[in-house]
Design an enzyme around this catalytic site. Sequence first.
Site, PDB file in Angstrom:
ATOM      1  NE  ARG A 210     -18.895   8.548-156.622  1.00 41.18           N
ATOM      2  CZ  ARG A 210     -18.191   9.486-157.258  1.00 41.18           C
ATOM      3  NH1 ARG A 210     -17.432   9.156-158.304  1.00 41.18           N
ATOM      4  NH2 ARG A 210     -18.240  10.748-156.875  1.00 41.18           N
ATOM      5  CG  HIS A 211     -23.973  10.155-154.366  1.00 39.84           C
ATOM      6  ND1 HIS A 211     -23.722  11.123-155.316  1.00 39.84           N
ATOM      7  CD2 HIS A 211     -22.862  10.089-153.594  1.00 39.84           C
ATOM      8  CE1 HIS A 211     -22.536  11.636-155.113  1.00 39.84           C
ATOM      9  NE2 HIS A 211     -21.965  11.023-154.076  1.00 39.84           N
ATOM     10  CG  ASN A 217     -20.951  14.707-157.468  1.00 39.51           C
ATOM     11  OD1 ASN A 217     -21.786  13.806-157.415  1.00 39.51           O
ATOM     12  ND2 ASN A 217     -19.914  14.763-156.645  1.00 39.51           N
ATOM     13  NE  ARG A 261     -22.538  13.237-151.705  1.00 39.15           N
ATOM     14  CZ  ARG A 261     -22.081  13.780-150.589  1.00 39.15           C
ATOM     15  NH1 ARG A 261     -22.887  14.506-149.816  1.00 39.15           N
ATOM     16  NH2 ARG A 261     -20.816  13.588-150.209  1.00 39.15           N
ATOM     17  CD  GLU A 281     -16.754  10.477-149.916  1.00 37.39           C
ATOM     18  OE1 GLU A 281     -16.409   9.475-149.268  1.00 37.39           O
ATOM     19  OE2 GLU A 281     -16.545  10.594-151.142  1.00 37.39           O
ATOM     20  CG  HIS A 346     -20.676   9.084-150.025  1.00 39.81           C
ATOM     21  ND1 HIS A 346     -21.318  10.245-150.365  1.00 39.81           N
ATOM     22  CD2 HIS A 346     -21.410   8.524-149.033  1.00 39.81           C
ATOM     23  CE1 HIS A 346     -22.394  10.391-149.592  1.00 39.81           C
ATOM     24  NE2 HIS A 346     -22.463   9.360-148.763  1.00 39.81           N
TER      25      HIS A 346
END
Length: 460
Positions: A210-211, A217, A261, A281, A346
Site C-alpha cells: 500500500r502507499h 489515513n 499517495r 482506490e 490501495h
Amino acid sequence: MVGLPARGKTYISQKVCRYLTWLSIKTKVFNVGNYRRKLHGANMPHTFFDPHNCIGEQHRREAAAAAMEDMIRWFNEEQGVVAIYDATNSTIARRKWLHESLSKQDIKVLFIESICQDESLIIANIKEVKLSSPDYANVDPEDAAIDFRARIDHYKEQYETITEENYTYIKLINVGSQTIINMIQVYLESRIVYYLMNLHIAPRKIYFSRHGESQFNVQGKIGGDSFLSPRGELYAAKLPGLISDNLGGKPLTVWTSTMNRTIQTAAGLPYPKMQWKALDELDSGLCDGMTYEEIEQKYPEDYANRDEDKFNYRYRGGESYRDVVLRLEPIIMELERHENILIVGHQAILRCIYAYFMNYDQDDLPYLKIPLHTVIEFTPKAYGCEEKRYKVDIEAVDTHRPKPVKAKAVVKPTATGVPNKPKSVPGASGEIVKDPVSILPLKNHKDKEIPNGTAINGTT
Ligand code: ATP
Ligand code: F6P
C-alpha cells in the site's frame, strides 16, 4: 483438458478456475486422477497405465465416467457455469465420448491441449509436483521419477493430438510459444483463450505494497487524493532498500495508481514505472472524504447495507468491490504476462488482487488484512503462490475495519440483475448490486477446498 502427463493440465485447470471464480463465474475442476485414487487406490505402478493392461484400462474408464457423472450433476443441480474436466483425454475416441456426452446435455465443450516438447521442463515438472503426489507417497524420489516417465511413455503410445476440425479448441505449444485456436465462438471461450495466452511459468516475484500512511489515513478519512503523512514519507524512503535487498539486481517494473499517495510512495524506486487509472482506490462516491463515523451518522442505511454485503455494496455515486474486480481484470491479464512487478496500491485494490492470487471468496475479500507499511511478496508455485510479508518498522494507523459479528440490512438488498454499470448515479441510494452471473449461489473456493476432498495433485 488434453495432454500427456506432466504437461501442466492441472496447473492450467487451477488457474482458469481461480480466474473465473474471481470474476463470479461459478467454476469447478473435476480431476479424474482424484476419482481414480478414490475408486482404485493410489500407489499404482506405471503398468496400471499401460494401454495393453485391460484391467487398468477398465479402471481408468470407470474413473473417467464417475467424474463425468458428477460433473453433469453439478451443472444440472448446482447451476455450475464452467466445469474443467482435468484428465489426459489424449485419444480421439476419448474426446468423442466427452464431446458426445456433453453435447447431449447442451453443454459446450472447449478443449485445451498442452503440448510440451521441452524434455528438461518435463523433468522439472515431475520433480516439482509429481514426486509429492499421493501416487508416490513413501516412494524413493528416484524410483518415482523413473516410474512416472514410464507412465508418460504408456500414454505416448496412444496419444493423438487434436485435429478434430469440428471441435472448439486451443492448443498451447511449449508454454504458449505457439498457440493454435479453432472454432472459438462465444464470449466466455474467447476470455479463456485470451487468459491462457497470457500465462507463463518463468520464475518471478510479485510485490504489493500500500502507499505510505497518508494524511487522510491519519484523519480516519476514506478516499480523497491526499499526500503522505511524515510517517508515510519515512516508509517511502525505506521502500527502495527493502525491495532491492530482496530482488537483488533483477529487473522490476513498478505500477502505481494515478493518485498522489501511491506516486509519492514510489517516487524513490529506481525502476521503470507505470501509472494505471485502473489501480485507483475504490471510489466511495458521496462518502469520499468522510470518516466511517460520519458515514454511519449521515447515511445509516448505506452503512448497514455495506456491513450486510460489503462485496456487493455500491457507494452512492461510487463503486462496489464487485465493480472494482471487473475494472481490475486487465491488470490481472497484464500481471500474468509480466515478470517481476511491484504494485504500489490501495487497500481495496490490493484486497481484490490478493484474493485472485490466494483464492479468497467474495465474503472474505473485502475484509482481507493488507496493512500499511508492509510489503507482501508472492512467489508463484505449481498450484498456488508462496507468500512472505515484510513489515517495515515505522508506525502507521490501522485502517482495517473487522467484519461485524452480526450485520443487519436496513434496506432490502436489490438483487435486480442490474448489469455492470460502473457507477451508480450520484445521489442515488447506495445499494447492494449483483450482476446476473453472481446471483448464482457461490461456494467457498479456497485453495484448501479441493474437488472430492483430495489434495490438488494433478496426475490424472
Ligand atoms: P498429470 O497428467 O499427471 O495430471 P498435468 O499435465 O496435470 O499432469 P501438472 O500437474 O499440472 O501436469 O504439472 C504442473 C507443472 O506444469 C508445474 O510445475 C507448472 O509449472 C508446469 N506447467 C504449467 N503450464 C505448463 C505448460 N503449458 N506446459 C508445460 N508445463 C507447464
Ligand atoms: O482507509 C483507506 C482506504 O484506502 C480508503 O480510501 C478506502 O475507501 C478504504 O480504505 C477501503 O477499505 P474498506 O472497503 O474496508 O472501507
